[in-house]
Scaffold this motif. Sequence first.
Motif, mmCIF file in Angstrom:
data_model
loop_
_atom_site.group_PDB
_atom_site.id
_atom_site.type_symbol
_atom_site.label_atom_id
_atom_site.label_comp_id
_atom_site.label_asym_id
_atom_site.label_seq_id
_atom_site.Cartn_x
_atom_site.Cartn_y
_atom_site.Cartn_z
ATOM 1 N N PHE B 31 123.804 29.913 69.546
ATOM 2 C CA PHE B 31 123.851 28.890 70.199
ATOM 3 C C PHE B 31 125.040 27.824 69.982
ATOM 4 C CE2 PHE B 31 119.143 29.289 71.087
ATOM 5 C CZ PHE B 31 119.475 30.178 72.260
ATOM 6 N N ASP B 35 128.551 26.748 72.484
ATOM 7 C CA ASP B 35 128.562 25.252 72.585
ATOM 8 C C ASP B 35 127.325 24.422 72.972
ATOM 9 O OD1 ASP B 35 131.332 25.556 72.405
ATOM 10 O OD2 ASP B 35 131.643 25.685 74.749
ATOM 11 N N ALA B 36 126.024 24.950 72.653
ATOM 12 C CA ALA B 36 124.890 24.195 73.338
ATOM 13 C C ALA B 36 124.175 23.963 71.755
ATOM 14 C CB ALA B 36 123.944 25.428 73.632
ATOM 15 N N VAL B 37 124.827 22.728 71.242
ATOM 16 C CA VAL B 37 124.509 22.283 69.918
ATOM 17 C C VAL B 37 122.933 21.844 69.788
ATOM 18 C CG1 VAL B 37 126.792 21.882 68.813
ATOM 19 C CG2 VAL B 37 125.781 20.282 70.531
ATOM 20 N N ASP B 38 122.694 21.042 71.078
ATOM 21 C CA ASP B 38 121.491 20.523 71.046
ATOM 22 C C ASP B 38 120.370 21.540 70.937
ATOM 23 O OD1 ASP B 38 121.750 17.520 72.338
ATOM 24 O OD2 ASP B 38 123.402 19.072 72.937
ATOM 25 N N VAL B 39 120.627 22.694 71.792
ATOM 26 C CA VAL B 39 119.595 23.844 71.674
ATOM 27 C C VAL B 39 119.583 24.317 70.461
ATOM 28 C CG1 VAL B 39 119.217 26.150 73.073
ATOM 29 C CG2 VAL B 39 120.143 24.172 74.022
ATOM 30 N N THR B 42 117.438 22.476 68.229
ATOM 31 C CA THR B 42 116.039 22.544 68.491
ATOM 32 C C THR B 42 115.360 24.081 67.977
ATOM 33 O OG1 THR B 42 116.427 21.475 70.348
ATOM 34 C CG2 THR B 42 114.165 22.136 70.569
ATOM 35 N N GLU B 43 116.203 25.075 68.330
ATOM 36 C CA GLU B 43 115.799 26.378 68.142
ATOM 37 C C GLU B 43 115.766 26.514 66.644
ATOM 38 O OE1 GLU B 43 115.258 28.886 70.015
ATOM 39 O OE2 GLU B 43 114.523 30.206 68.363
ATOM 40 N N VAL B 126 123.896 16.093 77.558
ATOM 41 C CA VAL B 126 122.740 16.612 77.671
ATOM 42 C C VAL B 126 121.510 15.789 77.479
ATOM 43 C CG1 VAL B 126 121.303 18.506 76.275
ATOM 44 C CG2 VAL B 126 123.797 18.775 76.443
#
Lengths: 145, 176
Positions: B31, B35-39, B42-43, B126
């Motif tokens: 992730f 580029d999905a650092v927030d995801v 959380t993951e 986000v």
Amino acid sequence: MDSSTTWEFFVGHVSYWLFIVLMMTGLYIVVAKGNFVKKIVGLNIFQTSVFMLYISIGKVDGGTAPIYPVDLNIDPDVVYSNPLPHVLILTAIVVGIATTALGLALIVRIREEFGSIEEDDIVEIEQGIARDENERYRNATGNRA
Amino acid sequence: MITALAVVRVTSLFATAMFSGVFSLLSAVLFVGLDAVDVAFTEAAVGAGISTVLVLGTLALTSRHEKPSKASPVVPLFVVLVTGAALVYGTMDMPNIGSDTSPAQTHVSPDYLERSVHEIGVPNVVTAILASYRGYDTLGETAVVFTAGIGVLLLISGLRRRREDDNESEEEGGTS
């Protein structure tokens, strides 16, 4: 289609196919394995690969994470990836852990009731219960049913 | 990535739990790459942390090994292959990964990226979308988590009470 566009198509899609392979592995575990904990783990794998597929749709070539500088001075040349899939998947992850927790609690309860967390054993036990009930019903109605 | 899932077939459930944790961590790395650092954050916290703890807790309350299933794996394999083929067929129409002209990139997202600075004023887009533009999603999410929490509590608390009932069966008839 000449060979360069075919190659481009392949490179652009191969990650989707890898995610689908992962997804199908999770689905296989859910369907084929008899152990309930294993099924839940399979469901988690399936779920995470769906997340990967979804996030990969929001990726932009040369893009960066959609976070602006703190002073909010935005450089118009910087490309940001699509933030919307990230938001949706954040919600989905939390919902996913909620369903996992509920499923595991159900497993604990099933184990308490049946003394097993294997699908095969539980089917056997339930068939036994059904047989007993049929027997009792037949006796009660005097073999007329 | 592929290795982590290939080994999920071990029969020891303890190893299964560990491998699912490894799988979650690796997917968090993926992730970040997308580029999905927030995801990814959380993951790593939820997938690798909380869910591994939950699975281990369940294992402590139940059993540690699985029995090999008696049913033949042919039918599930067939179902899985057909589903996978259908999904791959579905991707044929999808835009290439990273394309900036795909429908997902040209619909509402540019609006969000452009307007959130003036309307929300939070650097992380986000967060801005999550809390503001799509706040109802978050409301629904809290409802789901609340429901799941109540469900888990009901299932588990009943367990403890019944165990006490078994132990001191003479003192039953209290509040229920």
